[in-house]
Design an enzyme around this catalytic site. Structure first.
Site, short mmCIF file in Angstrom:
data_model
loop_
_atom_site.label_atom_id
_atom_site.label_comp_id
_atom_site.label_asym_id
_atom_site.label_seq_id
_atom_site.Cartn_x
_atom_site.Cartn_y
_atom_site.Cartn_z
N LYS A 14 -38.08 6.04 -25.42
CA LYS A 14 -39.21 6.64 -26.09
C LYS A 14 -39.62 7.10 -24.98
O LYS A 14 -40.66 7.08 -23.94
CB LYS A 14 -40.52 4.79 -25.87
CG LYS A 14 -41.14 5.21 -26.87
CD LYS A 14 -42.42 3.75 -26.54
CE LYS A 14 -42.68 3.42 -25.27
NZ LYS A 14 -43.72 4.04 -23.58
N ALA A 103 -37.44 0.87 -14.52
CA ALA A 103 -39.72 0.89 -14.74
C ALA A 103 -39.80 2.47 -14.11
O ALA A 103 -40.22 2.95 -13.21
CB ALA A 103 -39.85 0.66 -13.25
N GLY A 109 -36.33 -0.67 -21.14
CA GLY A 109 -35.53 -2.27 -20.56
C GLY A 109 -35.74 -2.51 -22.34
O GLY A 109 -35.25 -3.60 -22.47
N ASP A 143 -44.69 -2.32 -25.73
CA ASP A 143 -43.47 -1.79 -26.53
C ASP A 143 -42.53 -2.01 -27.44
O ASP A 143 -41.79 -1.21 -28.29
CB ASP A 143 -43.06 -1.28 -25.38
CG ASP A 143 -43.76 0.46 -24.88
OD1 ASP A 143 -44.46 0.70 -25.22
OD2 ASP A 143 -43.28 0.56 -23.36
#
Length: 303
Positions: A14, A103, A109, A143
């Site tokens: 994304k 991260a 994730g 998200d």
């Protein structure tokens, strides 16, 4: 009846082309208004029938080892448990080829968790409705809904509002080629938001977006009038992101560049696949994680 064969899907990353963030609310959440796109080059999730009585997850790939210590909290397994509570589904074994740095501010994730929901729905005897899938994805984090909608929607871009739970189709876009680059430092989202809250800037809403963007240059002009409100807080946590952003802007043919999400991945927009690939080669030569390619299309990567 659902399928019981092995299946696999690429989990697109994304990119927040623009991200406005409001002041923290009493419930601890921040309202956002963001224009998002997705790009191939993410992790790949595969499921296969299991002879055990529980969901399992195996990790491989360049960043698989980095997730081994927290595998029980992985969002793939969380998604599987959420789905199993919602409806009957065979227990499966997951394999995640982890190619995206943890991260890194591009929803890697969460996209993996959304992919698990999507694949499990294909296996279920009575699949959940699309709205039920999106509701489940909210439990994966802010998200979750946008990552879930990427598997369900054919829109070229997605507009995210509320605290992430409101996802609508964004503007139609011209053919997009992108390069992503990350210097390899994990950037704590919690720490970035802490720095953001220390400043508590007022953030006007909403974004003003047209229904269609006809050219790269129109898109670049539009984005120049927007911002990523987490950019400055992320730079204070990881100053090297600024150097990556400057280097991306300096790449030949780069029309626009900015940090995505809470950092530390930077995206660049390019007029051709060749220009994007040359930028990717430049960053890879500097020992950055980097990928290049077009926007991710609906259901791309299944098989």
């Amino acid at each position: 009846m659902g399928r019981s064969l092995s299946s696999s899907i690429q989990c697109p990353v994304k990119i927040n082309l623009a991200l406005q963030v409001g002041e923290v609310q009493p419930d601890g959440y921040h309202p956002v208004d963001s224009l998002c796109v997705f790009m191939a080059g993410g992790d790949r999730l595969t499921l296969s029938p299991s002879s055990t009585e529980r969901f399992t997850l195996q990790l491989s790939g360049p960043y698989g080892k980095a997730l081994e210590e927290t595998i029980s909290q992985n969002l793939v397994l969380k998604a599987a448990r959420l789905y199993a509570k919602a409806t009957s589904v065979p227990v499966v074994d997951f394999h995640l080829y982890k190619s995206v740095p943890p991260a890194s501010g591009i929803g890697g994730g969460t996209a993996n968790g959304a992919a698990a929901l999507y694949l499990l729905n294909q296996q279920a005897a009575v699949p959940l409705s699309l709205s039920a899938l999106v509701s489940l994805s909210e439990k994966l984090g802010a998200d979750g809904p946008v990552c879930m909608q990427r598997f369900l929607s054919s829109a070229q871009s997605l507009r995210v509002k509320g605290i992430g739970e409101v996802v609508d189709a964004g503007p139609k876009l011209p053919p997009l080629f992108m390069c992503l680059a990350n210097g390899g430092r994990a950037v704590s989202t919690a720490k970035v938001f802490q720095r953001f809250d220390e400043k508590a800037p007022a953030s006007p809403f909403p974004l003003t977006l047209p229904q269609r963007i006809s050219s790269y240059y129109e898109l670049a002009g539009l984005l120049a009038g927007t911002r990523n409100d987490l950019r400055a807080p992320a730079f204070s946590v990881a100053p090297d992101i600024l150097e990556t952003e400057k280097r991306m802007k300096a790449q030949s043919g780069c029309i626009f560049a900015r940090m995505s999400g809470s950092g530390g991945t930077v995206f660049g927009l390019f007029p051709s696949s060749i220009a994007a690939k040359l930028a990717q080669q430049c960053f890879s030569g500097r020992h950055h994680w980097s990928v290049a390619g077009p926007l991710w299309s609906h259901r791309q990567g299944e098989g």
